[in-house]
Design a protein around this motif. Structure first.
Motif, PDB file in Angstrom:
ATOM      1  N   THR A  29      18.386  24.224   3.436  1.00 57.48           N
ATOM      2  CA  THR A  29      17.461  24.826   4.014  1.00 57.48           C
ATOM      3  C   THR A  29      17.737  25.032   5.309  1.00 57.48           C
ATOM      4  O   THR A  29      18.113  24.073   6.108  1.00 57.48           O
ATOM      5  CB  THR A  29      15.938  24.225   3.938  1.00 57.48           C
ATOM      6  OG1 THR A  29      15.757  24.079   2.435  1.00 57.48           O
ATOM      7  CG2 THR A  29      15.241  25.217   4.746  1.00 57.48           C
ATOM      8  N   THR A  30      17.968  26.065   5.956  1.00 57.54           N
ATOM      9  CA  THR A  30      18.683  26.568   7.182  1.00 57.54           C
ATOM     10  C   THR A  30      17.512  26.632   8.365  1.00 57.54           C
ATOM     11  O   THR A  30      17.546  26.064   9.379  1.00 57.54           O
ATOM     12  CB  THR A  30      19.434  27.864   7.196  1.00 57.54           C
ATOM     13  OG1 THR A  30      18.415  28.908   6.821  1.00 57.54           O
ATOM     14  CG2 THR A  30      20.492  27.684   6.588  1.00 57.54           C
ATOM     15  N   THR A  31      16.236  26.984   7.886  1.00 63.58           N
ATOM     16  CA  THR A  31      15.179  27.193   8.710  1.00 63.58           C
ATOM     17  C   THR A  31      14.373  25.640   8.780  1.00 63.58           C
ATOM     18  O   THR A  31      14.102  25.063   7.806  1.00 63.58           O
ATOM     19  CB  THR A  31      13.995  28.073   8.221  1.00 63.58           C
ATOM     20  OG1 THR A  31      14.879  29.342   8.044  1.00 63.58           O
ATOM     21  CG2 THR A  31      12.980  28.277   9.236  1.00 63.58           C
ATOM     22  N   ASP A  32      14.208  25.328  10.205  1.00 63.98           N
ATOM     23  CA  ASP A  32      13.663  23.848  10.223  1.00 63.98           C
ATOM     24  C   ASP A  32      11.936  24.093  10.206  1.00 63.98           C
ATOM     25  O   ASP A  32      11.547  24.488  11.076  1.00 63.98           O
ATOM     26  CB  ASP A  32      14.155  23.247  11.598  1.00 63.98           C
ATOM     27  CG  ASP A  32      13.811  21.796  11.336  1.00 63.98           C
ATOM     28  OD1 ASP A  32      13.141  21.373  10.729  1.00 63.98           O
ATOM     29  OD2 ASP A  32      14.141  20.960  12.474  1.00 63.98           O
ATOM     30  N   THR A  33      11.441  23.838   9.158  1.00 63.84           N
ATOM     31  CA  THR A  33       9.783  24.110   9.103  1.00 63.84           C
ATOM     32  C   THR A  33       9.287  23.064  10.005  1.00 63.84           C
ATOM     33  O   THR A  33       9.621  22.193  10.394  1.00 63.84           O
ATOM     34  CB  THR A  33       9.554  23.701   7.694  1.00 63.84           C
ATOM     35  OG1 THR A  33      10.333  24.297   6.923  1.00 63.84           O
ATOM     36  CG2 THR A  33       7.904  23.855   7.541  1.00 63.84           C
ATOM     37  N   VAL A  34       8.126  23.820  10.791  1.00 66.01           N
ATOM     38  CA  VAL A  34       7.428  23.496  11.795  1.00 66.01           C
ATOM     39  C   VAL A  34       6.368  22.457  10.917  1.00 66.01           C
ATOM     40  O   VAL A  34       5.498  23.035  10.393  1.00 66.01           O
ATOM     41  CB  VAL A  34       6.604  24.333  12.590  1.00 66.01           C
ATOM     42  CG1 VAL A  34       5.605  23.756  13.540  1.00 66.01           C
ATOM     43  CG2 VAL A  34       7.547  25.229  13.334  1.00 66.01           C
ATOM     44  N   ALA A  35       6.270  21.277  11.453  1.00 65.11           N
ATOM     45  CA  ALA A  35       5.265  20.482  10.654  1.00 65.11           C
ATOM     46  C   ALA A  35       4.118  20.298  11.628  1.00 65.11           C
ATOM     47  O   ALA A  35       2.864  20.028  10.961  1.00 65.11           O
ATOM     48  CB  ALA A  35       5.737  18.926  10.518  1.00 65.11           C
ATOM     49  N   ALA A  36       4.088  20.373  12.859  1.00 70.62           N
ATOM     50  CA  ALA A  36       2.721  20.372  13.813  1.00 70.62           C
ATOM     51  C   ALA A  36       3.221  21.257  15.029  1.00 70.62           C
ATOM     52  O   ALA A  36       4.146  21.305  15.310  1.00 70.62           O
ATOM     53  CB  ALA A  36       2.605  18.983  14.016  1.00 70.62           C
ATOM     54  N   LYS A  37       1.924  21.531  15.793  1.00 71.70           N
ATOM     55  CA  LYS A  37       2.133  22.389  16.957  1.00 71.70           C
ATOM     56  C   LYS A  37       1.131  21.613  17.933  1.00 71.70           C
ATOM     57  O   LYS A  37      -0.205  21.423  17.557  1.00 71.70           O
ATOM     58  CB  LYS A  37       1.763  23.740  16.627  1.00 71.70           C
ATOM     59  CG  LYS A  37       2.743  24.577  15.921  1.00 71.70           C
ATOM     60  CD  LYS A  37       2.485  26.060  15.920  1.00 71.70           C
ATOM     61  CE  LYS A  37       2.530  26.755  17.311  1.00 71.70           C
ATOM     62  NZ  LYS A  37       2.359  28.375  17.173  1.00 71.70           N
ATOM     63  N   ILE A  38       1.401  21.372  19.067  1.00 73.13           N
ATOM     64  CA  ILE A  38       0.704  20.729  20.020  1.00 73.13           C
ATOM     65  C   ILE A  38       0.954  21.631  21.348  1.00 73.13           C
ATOM     66  O   ILE A  38       1.629  21.682  22.020  1.00 73.13           O
ATOM     67  CB  ILE A  38       1.011  19.413  20.649  1.00 73.13           C
ATOM     68  CG1 ILE A  38       0.849  18.580  19.278  1.00 73.13           C
ATOM     69  CG2 ILE A  38       0.129  18.848  21.515  1.00 73.13           C
ATOM     70  CD1 ILE A  38       2.431  18.352  18.784  1.00 73.13           C
ATOM     71  N   GLY A  39      -0.105  22.586  21.441  1.00 72.11           N
ATOM     72  CA  GLY A  39      -0.005  23.667  22.630  1.00 72.11           C
ATOM     73  C   GLY A  39       1.369  24.427  22.346  1.00 72.11           C
ATOM     74  O   GLY A  39       1.515  25.055  21.285  1.00 72.11           O
TER      75      GLY A  39
END
Length: 205
Positions: A29-39
Protein backbone atom coordinates in the motif's frame (compact mmCIF):
# COMPACT_ATOMS: atom_id res chain seq x y z
CA UNK A 1 -16.31 -30.64 35.39
CA UNK A 2 -12.66 -29.98 34.61
CA UNK A 3 -11.59 -26.52 35.61
CA UNK A 4 -10.59 -24.28 32.74
CA UNK A 5 -8.87 -20.92 33.00
CA UNK A 6 -10.49 -18.85 30.30
CA UNK A 7 -8.13 -15.98 31.05
CA UNK A 8 -5.44 -17.68 29.00
CA UNK A 9 -7.70 -17.31 25.98
CA UNK A 10 -7.66 -13.52 26.08
CA UNK A 11 -5.73 -12.32 23.05
CA UNK A 12 -5.12 -8.59 22.96
CA UNK A 13 -6.71 -6.50 20.22
CA UNK A 14 -3.12 -5.48 19.59
CA UNK A 15 -2.55 -8.79 17.81
CA UNK A 16 -5.37 -8.11 15.39
CA UNK A 17 -4.12 -4.58 14.82
CA UNK A 18 -0.60 -5.69 14.05
CA UNK A 19 -1.79 -8.46 11.78
CA UNK A 20 -4.08 -6.17 9.77
CA UNK A 21 -1.50 -3.41 9.48
CA UNK A 22 1.18 -5.90 8.59
CA UNK A 23 -0.93 -7.38 5.81
CA UNK A 24 -1.71 -3.92 4.48
CA UNK A 25 1.97 -3.04 4.29
CA UNK A 26 2.87 -6.42 2.83
CA UNK A 27 0.52 -5.73 -0.08
CA UNK A 28 2.54 -2.66 -0.92
CA UNK A 29 0.00 0.00 0.00
CA UNK A 30 1.49 3.32 -1.06
CA UNK A 31 -0.97 5.58 0.80
CA UNK A 32 -0.28 5.83 4.50
CA UNK A 33 -3.74 5.71 6.07
CA UNK A 34 -4.49 8.30 8.72
CA UNK A 35 -5.29 6.60 12.03
CA UNK A 36 -6.08 9.74 14.06
CA UNK A 37 -6.27 13.53 13.80
CA UNK A 38 -5.49 16.03 16.55
CA UNK A 39 -6.16 19.51 15.23
CA UNK A 40 -3.96 19.88 12.15
CA UNK A 41 -1.74 16.98 13.19
CA UNK A 42 -2.25 13.44 11.90
CA UNK A 43 -1.09 10.09 13.23
CA UNK A 44 -0.63 7.57 10.46
CA UNK A 45 -1.14 3.84 10.43
CA UNK A 46 2.60 3.36 9.92
CA UNK A 47 3.37 5.41 13.03
CA UNK A 48 0.94 3.31 15.05
CA UNK A 49 2.46 0.12 13.68
CA UNK A 50 6.02 1.23 14.41
CA UNK A 51 5.13 2.24 17.98
CA UNK A 52 3.31 -1.03 18.63
CA UNK A 53 6.16 -3.02 17.16
CA UNK A 54 8.71 -1.36 19.42
CA UNK A 55 6.55 -1.79 22.53
CA UNK A 56 5.03 -5.23 22.06
CA UNK A 57 6.21 -6.63 18.75
CA UNK A 58 8.23 -9.62 20.00
CA UNK A 59 5.55 -10.88 22.38
CA UNK A 60 2.84 -10.50 19.74
CA UNK A 61 4.99 -12.25 17.15
CA UNK A 62 5.59 -15.07 19.61
CA UNK A 63 1.83 -15.57 20.03
CA UNK A 64 1.14 -15.47 16.30
CA UNK A 65 3.94 -17.92 15.50
CA UNK A 66 2.83 -20.28 18.28
CA UNK A 67 -0.75 -20.27 17.00
CA UNK A 68 0.37 -21.26 13.51
CA UNK A 69 2.66 -23.96 14.92
CA UNK A 70 -0.30 -25.46 16.82
CA UNK A 71 -2.34 -25.58 13.61
CA UNK A 72 0.43 -27.14 11.55
CA UNK A 73 1.27 -29.77 14.16
CA UNK A 74 -2.40 -30.60 14.73
CA UNK A 75 -2.80 -31.19 11.01
CA UNK A 76 0.33 -33.37 10.97
CA UNK A 77 -0.83 -35.37 14.02
CA UNK A 78 -4.47 -35.66 12.95
CA UNK A 79 -5.62 -33.80 16.06
CA UNK A 80 -8.83 -31.78 15.93
CA UNK A 81 -11.19 -29.95 18.27
CA UNK A 82 -14.90 -30.41 17.58
CA UNK A 83 -17.72 -27.96 18.24
CA UNK A 84 -18.88 -30.37 20.94
CA UNK A 85 -15.48 -30.06 22.65
CA UNK A 86 -15.91 -26.28 22.65
CA UNK A 87 -19.47 -26.44 23.95
CA UNK A 88 -18.36 -28.51 26.95
CA UNK A 89 -16.15 -25.62 28.04
CA UNK A 90 -18.05 -22.56 26.86
CA UNK A 91 -21.60 -23.55 27.85
CA UNK A 92 -20.73 -23.72 31.58
CA UNK A 93 -19.34 -20.18 31.31
CA UNK A 94 -22.63 -19.01 29.82
CA UNK A 95 -24.58 -20.82 32.54
CA UNK A 96 -22.44 -19.30 35.28
CA UNK A 97 -22.91 -15.79 33.90
CA UNK A 98 -26.67 -16.38 33.81
CA UNK A 99 -27.98 -14.46 30.80
CA UNK A 100 -26.99 -13.84 27.16
CA UNK A 101 -26.53 -10.17 28.05
CA UNK A 102 -24.03 -11.01 30.80
CA UNK A 103 -22.12 -13.28 28.42
CA UNK A 104 -21.99 -10.47 25.85
CA UNK A 105 -20.63 -8.12 28.53
CA UNK A 106 -17.97 -10.74 29.26
CA UNK A 107 -17.03 -10.88 25.58
CA UNK A 108 -16.97 -7.09 25.33
CA UNK A 109 -14.53 -6.95 28.24
CA UNK A 110 -12.29 -9.34 26.31
CA UNK A 111 -12.61 -7.21 23.14
CA UNK A 112 -13.84 -10.21 21.19
CA UNK A 113 -16.92 -11.74 19.56
CA UNK A 114 -18.38 -15.12 20.43
CA UNK A 115 -17.01 -16.62 17.21
CA UNK A 116 -13.54 -15.25 17.90
CA UNK A 117 -13.77 -16.53 21.47
CA UNK A 118 -14.66 -19.99 20.22
CA UNK A 119 -11.74 -20.02 17.79
CA UNK A 120 -9.31 -18.88 20.49
CA UNK A 121 -10.67 -21.62 22.75
CA UNK A 122 -10.27 -24.14 19.93
CA UNK A 123 -6.63 -23.15 19.58
CA UNK A 124 -5.89 -23.64 23.28
CA UNK A 125 -7.64 -27.01 23.33
CA UNK A 126 -5.71 -28.01 20.23
CA UNK A 127 -2.45 -27.14 21.97
CA UNK A 128 -3.42 -29.10 25.07
CA UNK A 129 -4.43 -32.16 23.06
CA UNK A 130 -1.10 -32.11 21.25
CA UNK A 131 0.83 -31.84 24.52
CA UNK A 132 -1.20 -34.62 26.13
CA UNK A 133 -0.48 -36.82 23.12
CA UNK A 134 3.24 -36.04 23.29
CA UNK A 135 3.48 -36.35 27.09
CA UNK A 136 0.70 -38.65 28.36
CA UNK A 137 0.36 -39.34 32.09
CA UNK A 138 2.14 -42.53 33.09
CA UNK A 139 0.91 -45.01 35.68
CA UNK A 140 4.00 -44.23 37.73
CA UNK A 141 3.14 -40.51 37.76
CA UNK A 142 -0.48 -41.22 38.72
CA UNK A 143 0.50 -43.47 41.63
CA UNK A 144 3.19 -41.05 42.79
CA UNK A 145 0.71 -38.15 42.80
CA UNK A 146 -1.79 -40.21 44.76
CA UNK A 147 0.79 -41.18 47.38
CA UNK A 148 2.01 -37.60 47.72
CA UNK A 149 -1.54 -36.25 48.14
CA UNK A 150 -3.14 -38.99 50.23
CA UNK A 151 -4.46 -36.44 52.70
CA UNK A 152 -6.55 -34.92 49.91
CA UNK A 153 -7.82 -38.32 48.77
CA UNK A 154 -8.08 -39.96 52.19
CA UNK A 155 -11.65 -41.10 51.55
CA UNK A 156 -10.97 -42.29 48.01
CA UNK A 157 -9.14 -45.23 46.55
CA UNK A 158 -6.65 -44.69 43.74
CA UNK A 159 -9.24 -45.77 41.18
CA UNK A 160 -11.85 -43.42 42.60
CA UNK A 161 -9.39 -40.53 42.54
CA UNK A 162 -7.90 -41.47 39.18
CA UNK A 163 -9.92 -39.06 36.91
CA UNK A 164 -8.96 -36.05 39.03
CA UNK A 165 -5.35 -37.19 39.33
CA UNK A 166 -5.05 -37.78 35.58
CA UNK A 167 -6.18 -34.18 34.96
CA UNK A 168 -3.64 -32.90 37.49
CA UNK A 169 -0.80 -34.91 35.95
CA UNK A 170 -1.77 -33.83 32.42
CA UNK A 171 -1.60 -30.20 33.53
CA UNK A 172 1.75 -30.77 35.24
CA UNK A 173 3.16 -32.44 32.12
CA UNK A 174 1.98 -29.59 29.90
CA UNK A 175 3.60 -26.98 32.10
CA UNK A 176 6.84 -28.93 32.38
CA UNK A 177 7.24 -29.62 28.67
CA UNK A 178 5.64 -26.77 26.71
CA UNK A 179 8.78 -24.63 26.34
CA UNK A 180 10.95 -27.44 24.98
CA UNK A 181 8.06 -28.72 22.85
CA UNK A 182 7.60 -25.30 21.25
CA UNK A 183 11.34 -25.00 20.71
CA UNK A 184 11.28 -28.32 18.85
CA UNK A 185 8.33 -27.16 16.73
CA UNK A 186 10.24 -24.00 15.79
CA UNK A 187 13.03 -26.22 14.47
CA UNK A 188 10.69 -28.70 12.79
CA UNK A 189 8.85 -26.00 10.84
CA UNK A 190 11.95 -23.82 10.33
CA UNK A 191 10.54 -20.65 11.89
CA UNK A 192 12.34 -17.49 10.78
CA UNK A 193 11.52 -13.99 12.01
CA UNK A 194 12.12 -11.86 8.93
CA UNK A 195 11.55 -8.39 10.41
CA UNK A 196 15.00 -7.11 11.51
CA UNK A 197 13.49 -4.82 14.15
CA UNK A 198 11.73 -7.72 15.86
CA UNK A 199 14.80 -9.94 15.68
CA UNK A 200 17.05 -7.26 17.18
CA UNK A 201 14.63 -6.43 20.02
CA UNK A 202 14.17 -10.11 20.80
CA UNK A 203 17.93 -10.51 21.21
CA UNK A 204 18.06 -7.65 23.74
CA UNK A 205 15.31 -9.06 25.96
Amino acid sequence: MKKFDVSVLTVSVLIFGLAVIGVSQAKGTTTDTVAAKIGNTTITQTQVYDALKVKSGPSVMTQLVAAELYRLEAQAQGVSVTDQDLDKLINPIKEKLGTPEKFQEYLDEKHTTEQEFREKTRLILMRDKLLEKAFPPTEEQIKAYYEKNKDKYEKQTLEQARPDIVDKVKDKNRRANIDKWLEDLHKKYQVQIMDPALVEKEKKE
